[in-house]
Each structure stands twice: as structure tokens, then as C-alpha cells.
Design an enzyme around this catalytic site. Structure first.
Site, PDB file in Angstrom:
ATOM      1  N   HIS A  62       0.867  -1.185   0.000  1.00 43.21           N
ATOM      2  CA  HIS A  62       0.000   0.000   0.000  1.00 43.21           C
ATOM      3  C   HIS A  62       0.896   1.225   0.000  1.00 43.21           C
ATOM      4  CE1 HIS A  62      -3.643  -2.330   1.098  1.00 43.21           C
ATOM      5  NE2 HIS A  62      -2.750  -3.131   1.643  1.00 43.21           N
ATOM      6  N   ASN A  94      -6.800   0.253  -2.853  1.00 42.07           N
ATOM      7  CA  ASN A  94      -7.639   0.972  -1.870  1.00 42.07           C
ATOM      8  C   ASN A  94      -7.078   2.340  -1.489  1.00 42.07           C
ATOM      9  OD1 ASN A  94      -5.519  -0.212  -0.472  1.00 42.07           O
ATOM     10  ND2 ASN A  94      -6.684  -0.417   1.410  1.00 42.07           N
ATOM     11  N   ASP A 152      -9.363  -4.633  -1.755  1.00 43.14           N
ATOM     12  CA  ASP A 152      -8.521  -4.785  -0.561  1.00 43.14           C
ATOM     13  C   ASP A 152      -9.249  -4.422   0.720  1.00 43.14           C
ATOM     14  OD1 ASP A 152      -6.572  -3.806   1.596  1.00 43.14           O
ATOM     15  OD2 ASP A 152      -5.306  -4.916   0.220  1.00 43.14           O
ATOM     16  N   HIS A 241      -2.928 -12.882   1.823  1.00 45.47           N
ATOM     17  CA  HIS A 241      -2.560 -13.075   3.247  1.00 45.47           C
ATOM     18  C   HIS A 241      -3.397 -14.098   4.028  1.00 45.47           C
ATOM     19  CE1 HIS A 241      -5.662 -10.033   3.423  1.00 45.47           C
ATOM     20  NE2 HIS A 241      -4.852  -9.020   3.238  1.00 45.47           N
ATOM     21  N   ASN A 287      -4.995  -6.713   9.841  1.00 49.01           N
ATOM     22  CA  ASN A 287      -6.084  -7.504   9.293  1.00 49.01           C
ATOM     23  C   ASN A 287      -5.590  -8.348   8.120  1.00 49.01           C
ATOM     24  OD1 ASN A 287      -8.693  -8.083   9.861  1.00 49.01           O
ATOM     25  ND2 ASN A 287      -9.518  -6.146   9.117  1.00 49.01           N
ATOM     26  N   ASP A 314       2.385  -7.108   2.533  1.00 51.72           N
ATOM     27  CA  ASP A 314       1.197  -6.305   2.880  1.00 51.72           C
ATOM     28  C   ASP A 314       1.642  -5.024   3.596  1.00 51.72           C
ATOM     29  OD1 ASP A 314      -1.362  -5.361   3.115  1.00 51.72           O
ATOM     30  OD2 ASP A 314      -2.047  -6.868   4.542  1.00 51.72           O
ATOM     31  N   HIS A 318       0.876   3.580   8.286  1.00 48.30           N
ATOM     32  CA  HIS A 318      -0.022   4.560   8.909  1.00 48.30           C
ATOM     33  C   HIS A 318       0.855   5.562   9.650  1.00 48.30           C
ATOM     34  CE1 HIS A 318      -3.618   2.305   7.997  1.00 48.30           C
ATOM     35  NE2 HIS A 318      -3.053   1.201   8.464  1.00 48.30           N
ATOM     36  N   PHE A 332      -5.636  -0.727  11.172  1.00 54.08           N
ATOM     37  CA  PHE A 332      -5.004  -2.028  10.917  1.00 54.08           C
ATOM     38  C   PHE A 332      -3.817  -1.864   9.970  1.00 54.08           C
ATOM     39  CE2 PHE A 332      -9.513  -3.030  11.682  1.00 54.08           C
ATOM     40  CZ  PHE A 332      -9.391  -3.976  12.688  1.00 54.08           C
TER      41      PHE A 332
HETATM   42 ZN   LIG Z   1      -3.397  -5.161   2.065  1.00 55.36          ZN
END
Ligand SMILES: [Zn+2]
Length: 440
Positions: A62, A94, A152, A241, A287, A314, A318, A332
Site C-alpha cells: 500500500h 484501496n 482490498d 494473506h 487484518n 502487505d 499509517h 489495521f
Molecule cells: Zn493489504
């Protein structure tokens, strides 16, 4: 620019062994592999005792651009990738707004061309707005360059919609990669529908939860449904995942039946448990959530016996402010681009759970094949292909220091861990982009 990598150890299979070779790079491509290559005008890299592999591929990241550049952007994400030994990434759709139209996808790929230091590819959404009501224009998205389709973070709520997505995926030759998890969005939606009909609280009868189970246990149920639909439609499916022992079982069964299913696991689901997450705090809130010891063992076995095809980080950055909140309020996600290689070398290869060759396959040729990048030469080390390469020092001891990451994220549950093995050179199209974890 000419570059010759001298006396590098190349991984050979059957029997698995290391073979010492020189590799000549010129005009961005691998020109020659052999002993004692003479190239007087080339820059020389002494790679004695180091492992040279195809550039690492991370098929699940991401980069948060557009919309949440305070968490990460295409530039910083690509720097983190280069520092961690990755030459190719495939991003999830996403973003804000999500990548659900060909125009948005083209715009993103154009920005990446200017800002990314490494090869950047993207998935696109399965449904418009990623809210699970109507399918996106899958055929056009494929043409615009989407490597797979994924909502996602959200499962596809209805069976019929998932079936249609798989049929479209098959027709247009694009991989469907569902997220088999209960998102907050999904739970609220199901709750809303049930309340309207005056039914019992949703958590007592989630469609795919086992009876009496707590939240987030529906992964295996969704995987079972989506694999059955893939089997019926003949579509290709890739499970993101995997985190439960039961999920590994379902995937292994499907593979035995010949279903076109592939699967991925993250380092954190292989190395951390629910119990450890509570000690670490919100940086381990992710998650699907971290699971039991038994699940961890099953994921490791799944990786070793080939049920789980690839390792992906993954990488989900953040801001520190967001992750410093109370557990229940923190978002998450875990970052992984700068730790994945060290973690898997230390905790999967050193103890003999996977061989070096298995790990490298799961981080190069396998993701390249699954996402259709092998035809571009991604994931292989041979004469004539683009010179995307990673040089690894297996003995390099280092300590994870998240404060020094190139990623804007600091949400790393492995902070302070001592690891063995590091990418000491990352080469993209014949150009050195990172050396000893430092971007050039
Ligand atoms: Zn992801």
C-alpha cells in the site's frame, strides 16, 4: 553504463546449490553470465560470498497515493522497497479514491513513472468504489494495465457478485484476488441488513463464521466459497494473506482437485501470534489479525509444502499519531518492505523451515508468474532480460530500527529485532538504486 558483478553466488536447483558466476550488465540488461567475464571498461562489483538473485517482487503493498500521502507516497514507498531489496511492487487499489476506473489507473501509473525508483504496478478494484455492489469495468481495467483485481480489505459480500467477478476475470484473463476477511465495512453492512429484517444480532449468525466464534474468524469460510466459485467458473484466483490453519487446509484440498488457486502469506502471520500482538501493542494490529501458535505452524508448513506460493509484505503504512492510539482505535496494518527479507532469512531459512531457493522463488519468480510479469522478464536471472537484481549478504547481522526507515510509516512490530541477512545492492534496469540499505 556497463557493470560487471564478479564471483556472485547464483542459486541453482535440483540439486539445490550455489554456483559462482560473473554477471555482465549493459544498457539495462543482463548480457552475459559466466566465469571470468572480461569487461575492461565496466565498473566492477566484488560479490564473493554474496548471493545474487532476481530483483525481489512484493505483490501486496500500500503506497497510499492518491489520497493519504501523509501515510506514504509513491516516492517514499519506492525508497523503502529499494532499501529492502525489492525491484518490483504491485500495489493494492484501496487509495482515496480507489483505483476502480481505467482513467484513475492510468493516472496512477503515470505518476509512478515519474516518482517511483522501482517498477510499480497496481491492482484495481473488483467493485465500483470497493463497496461490493456493482462490478468495476474489469475488461477496461485489464487493458489499462491492472495486474489483478482486489477489493482490498473487503470481501465480496454476495456469492452472485463474486461469481460474476470470476467469470469476467476469466473472460478478460485477469487474476481475481479476493480479500477473504470481515472488514468493519462488511460487518456494518450485514448488520444493517439484518436489523432491517428484524433478525438476531449479526455476530451470532455471520454468514461465514463458525457458530459462536468471535469476530474475524470468517476467513476460511470466505476462502472456501470463493475457491468453489473459481472451480465452477474455471477462473484463476489468488488468496491474499492467509492466516488460519483451516484456510491452508482448504487451499491444499483445492490444489489437489486441480483448482487454479494460488495463495500468499505475510512475514507477520508466520512470525507473530495473537498473544505477542497484545504485548507489542497497536503496531501489531493488523487484518487479518495475528492468530494462534497452531495457525503459525500451519502457515509455515503451507509455505514449505507449496500450498502457499508466495511471500508478500502487505506493507501498510499509517502515521505514528494514528498508531499511537488505543488498540481499538488504531488502524489495521504493519509495514514490511524494509524487514521482509531479513525476517524470512532469519526465521525461515536459518532454522531450515524453507530452503534459500524456496524463499527466493516465493519472492521472485512465483509472484511474477501469478501476476503475469514473468513474460516481461521479471523474477528471472538470465541473459537478455532486464537487469533487475538483488545482491544479498546472508551473514550480515543488523538490528531493525524503524526510526531510520525510508517508509513514512513506523508501524513495525519487529522494531529492535536482530536479524541475519540483508540486501546489500538493489539494481533496477542496470542501475544501482540502493546499497547497504541506503538509497543512492
Ligand atoms: Zn493489504
Amino acid at each position: 553504463m556497463k557493470l560487471v558483478i564478479k564471483k556472485a553466488s547464483l542459486i541453482k536447483k535440483e540439486p539445490e546449490r550455489l554456483e559462482i558466476s560473473d554477471v555482465l550488465i549493459h544498457d539495462g540488461k543482463i548480457r552475459e553470465i559466466g566465469e571470468n567475464i572480461l569487461a575492461p571498461e565496466a565498473s566492477v562489483i566484488d560479490a564473493l560470498g554474496k548471493i545474487l538473485v532476481p530483483g525481489l517482487v512484493d505483490a501486496h503493498v500500500h503506497f497510499r497515493e492518491p489520497g493519504q500521502e501523509y501515510k506514504e507516497d509513491l516516492r517514499t514507498g519506492s525508497l523503502a522497497a529499494a532499501a529492502g531489496g525489492f525491484t518490483t511492487v504491485i500495489a493494492e487499489p484501496n487509495t482515496i479514491p480507489p483505483i476502480d476506473t481505467p482513467t484513475r489507473l492510468r493516472r496512477l501509473l503515470n505518476i509512478a513513472d515519474k516518482k517511483s525508483l522501482i517498477n510499480f504496478y497496481s491492482k484495481s478494484a473488483i467493485t465500483k468504489g470497493m463497496v461490493g455492489y456493482r462490478l468495476a469495468d474489469i475488461v477496461d481495467l485489464k487493458e489499462a494495465g491492472a495486474r489483478a483485481i482486489s477489493d482490498d480489505g473487503n470481501p465480496i459480500p454476495s456469492r452472485r457478485l463474486m461469481r460474476n467477478a470470476l467469470i469476467k476475470g476469466k473472460e478478460s484473463g485477469i487474476l481475481v484476488s479476493p480479500h477473504c476477511e470481515e472488514s468493519a465495512f462488511y460487518r456494518e453492512r450485514i448488520l444493517g441488513q439484518r436489523e432491517k429484517r428484524g433478525q438476531r444480532p449479526f455476530y451470532l449468525q455471520m454468514p461465514y463464521s463458525s457458530p459462536g466464534a468471535g469476530p474475524y474468524t470468517s476467513e476460511a469460510g470466505f476462502i472456501k466459497r470463493d475457491i468453489e466459485l473459481a472451480e465452477k467458473t474455471g477462473a484463476r484466483i489468488h488468496i491474499s494473506h492467509v492466516s488460519l490453519a483451516r484456510s491452508v487446509e482448504i487451499i491444499a484440498d483445492a490444489k489437489r482437485r486441480g483448482v487454479k488457486v494460488t495463495a500468499e502469506a505475510t512475514p507477520h502471520h508466520v512470525l507473530l501470534t495473537e498473544r505477542m500482538a497484545k504485548e507489542i501493542g497497536p503496531n501489531a494490529r493488523v487484518n487479518p489479525p495475528l492468530r494462534s501458535e497452531e495457525d503459525v505452524v500451519a502457515i509455515k508448513e503451507g509455505l514449505a509444502n507449496g500450498t502457499i506460493d508466495i511471500i508478500a509484505s502487505d506493507h501498510a503504512p499509517h502515521s505514528p499519531e494514528e498508531k499511537n492510539r488505543h488498540w481499538d482505535q488504531a488502524p489495521f496494518g504493519i509495514i514490511g518492505l524494509e524487514t521482509t527479507l531479513g525476517l524470512v532469512l532469519t526465521y525461515l531459512v536459518r532454522p531450515g523451515i524453507l530452503t534459500l531457493s524456496q524463499v527466493i522463488e516465493k519472492m521472485t519468480i512465483m509472484p511474477a508468474r501469478i501476476f503475469g510479469l514473468d513474460v516481461l522478464g521479471v523474477g528471472t536471472l538470465r541473459t537478455g532480460v532486464k537487469a533487475d537484481l538483488t545482491l544479498i549478504d546472508l551473514d550480515r547481522k543488523w538490528k531493525v530500527d524503524a526510526s531510520r526507515f525510508y517508509s513514512k510509516g513506523r508501524n513495525c512490530p519487529f522494531n529492535g529485532w536482530e536479524l541475519y541477512g540483508k540486501a546489500i545492492l538493489t539494481i533496477v534496469a542496470g542501475r544501482i538504486v540502493a546499497k547497504d540499505g541506503v538509497v543512492m
